[in-house]
Design a protein around this motif. Structure first.
Motif: not given
Lengths: 298, 241
Positions: A36, A170, A221, A225-227, A230, A279, B87-88, B133
């Motif tokens: 990331l 981020f 990933r 869509n959440s850290l 993930m 995705r 970014f997730p 998201q």
């Protein structure tokens, strides 16, 4: 059932499986942060940079004290990282070139040391070159315990500092503005990355280590869509690849474990890229085709 | 007391000065625009004030003190393009980051922080997108998420780097409403701004910057054609009355 029984009670199989699973878990989590932060290659560079440290530790301690070799690996990986940082800070060389330079210089030096050792300590060193590709089949309980302790330490730090790691990954500038020392926290992440590399040294070795860091993260990933999710998915994928790889290599033909784990992992990555729920390439192209169809109807 | 006092500020990258000997006073409870051409050092000025980049010379006092002593009273909206929107994470989670400074190390945001973050999303008209998201938001929506994150900092003074850059009309209106609300509560907003036409209606005071400080004050005195020409050189097309 029989397999399950052997997994629990066969000494070799249990060590190999546990060791590979521990490595998969910790490398999945720390690798996710590296990916990331667009530092996927940093893991590769640090892993290669660990080799001369292992060799020096061997030359100094003379014995194959597992701890000394791991400390040597960590130290030389750290020196590799400081060198990369200095190159980036003081020159106009970009990060790709800096990583490539350090990776090859350290690794080349390590291979030279390895050759020296093999000539002068003939016989005694048997297995030192296993650090190149790992030799999970030779894991003993003591090593697995060391790996477990290191991983627990690393994962505990991640749990405690989750929000700090998230915000510097981020938006490092914003993090700095709210008095989170971005450089300190980033260095902590790199130190944890190094720990996971040290954990993988006996199992997959320095050459294949980066696959353990990048693979689970890239696959995970695709599914979320959440850290937080993930990290959990990456850890699971790492663990499953570790276990599957260990079983295949120990029970099947005598293929070395590290490469088998990496192949299993690569298959998971491929499937995830194609079919991942968040995705996946297949779903996205179906969606695009459907949209084109709907537009054609009008 | 001024919200921001900058004296003799010089910043250089690789020995080329980006800001040269800049003085600036920003009074409390004003909406303050920093205006100038590309490469004039507008973002650099904000970053130097926030201690994000080293200063070659000069002093900055925020709310009468050095920045590190008042960090918790200062909010920051970076340029939207400065982060990876792939970014997730979702909108609510980004806004929650605004509470991290107050929380300190290790402590996790709890229910109070979640409620605050939701409230901030509502303020910018983004409550419906809380769990979206962030890569699936439009540019204007992303900008509003960044603004909501700054609101969650519950600061006295806000630095915003191009909050209106590339946003849609809805977002522009939402942002200006929020800025006026902040001023009504006695807060100060310092924003880098690009659009010369809207500047006098949106902001109370202005600084015209091009490496050096060209002029600063209210729009009547500082935002003159002469000063704009000095700031932009001959390249200026839209001129104030």
């Amino acid at each position: 059932m029989n397999l399950f029984h052997e997994l629990l009670f066969d000494y070799t199989l249990r060590n190999v499986a546990l060791g590979c699973m521990i490595l998969g878990t910790v490398s999945g989590v720390l690798g996710s942060f590296a990916v990331l932060r667009r530092q996927g290659l940093l893991g590769d560079a640090l892993a290669h940079a660990a080799l001369p440290g292992v060799c020096f530790a061997f030359i100094l301690t003379g014995l194959k004290t597992p701890i000394a070799l791991l400390i040597g690996a960590a130290l030389s990986g750290w020196i590799g990282m400081l060198s990369i940082n200095q190159i980036l800070k003081r020159s106009r060389i970009d990060s790709g070139a800096a990583l490539g330079t350090i990776l090859t210089v350290f690794f080349g030096f390590g291979v030279v040391l390895l050759t020296v050792i093999q000539k002068s300590y003939a016989g005694k060193q048997a297995g030192l070159d296993k650090f190149l590709f790992g030799q999970a089949a030779g894991l003993v309980a003591e090593q697995v315990l060391t790996m477990a302790i290191l991983s627990i330490i690393a994962l505990t730090v991640v749990v405690l500092l989750f929000k700090e790691f998230k915000v510097i990954s981020f938006d490092p500038e914003f993090a700095q503005s709210i008095s989170i020392p971005t450089h300190v926290v980033a260095n902590m992440l790199s130190a944890l990355l190094l720990i996971s590399i040290v954990v993988g040294l006996n199992t997959v070795g320095v050459v294949l280590m980066s696959a353990m860091l990048v693979g689970p993260a890239a696959a995970a990933r695709q599914w979320t869509n959440s850290l937080k999710k993930m990290l959990l998915i990456a850890a699971s994928i790492g663990t499953i690849s570790g276990l599957t790889g260990a079983l295949i290599s120990v029970l099947g033909t005598k293929i070395p474990t590290g490469p088998v784990i990496v192949i299993v992992l690569s298959l998971i990555v491929l499937l995830s890229v194609l079919f991942g729920s968040a995705r996946g390439v297949v779903w996205e192209s179906l969606r695009r085709r459907k949209r084109r169809f709907v537009e054609g109807q009008r | 007391m001024n919200a921001v006092e900058i004296r003799d500020l010089t910043v250089a990258y690789d020995e080329n000065p980006v800001l040269w000997d800049v003085d600036l006073d920003i009074p409390m409870s004003t909406l303050f625009a920093i205006i100038g051409p590309n490469g004039a050092g507008k973002s650099t000025l904000i970053k130097a004030a926030l201690d994000l980049i080293p200063r070659a010379a000069g002093t900055v006092r925020i709310l009468g003190k050095p920045y590190r002593e008042v960090r918790k009273k200062v909010g920051y909206v970076p340029q939207r393009g400065s982060v990876d929107w792939d970014f997730p994470t979702d909108a609510l989670d980004v806004v929650l980051m605004g509470t991290y400074g107050r929380l300190g190390w290790i402590r996790k945001p709890g229910r109070a922080e979640h409620e605050l973050a939701m409230h901030c999303l509502e303020t910018v008209g983004m409550a419906d997108f809380a769990h979206r998201q962030i890569s699936q938001l439009s540019g204007g929506q992303q900008q509003r998420v960044f603004l909501a994150r700054a609101l969650a900092q519950e600061a006295e003074l806000y630095f915003m780097d191009e909050p209106f850059a590339g946003v849609d009309a809805t977002t522009e209106r939402a942002i200006i409403d929020v800025l006026r609300e902040l001023r009504a509560k006695g807060k100060t907003v310092v924003a880098v701004h690009h659009d010369l036409e809207s500047a006098p209606t949106y902001f109370d005071r202005v600084a015209l910057l091009n490496v050096r400080m060209i002029a600063t004050g209210d729009f009547e005195t500082a935002f003159t054609q002469e000063n704009l020409v000095k700031t932009y050189g001959g390249r200026i097309a839209v001129l104030a009355k």
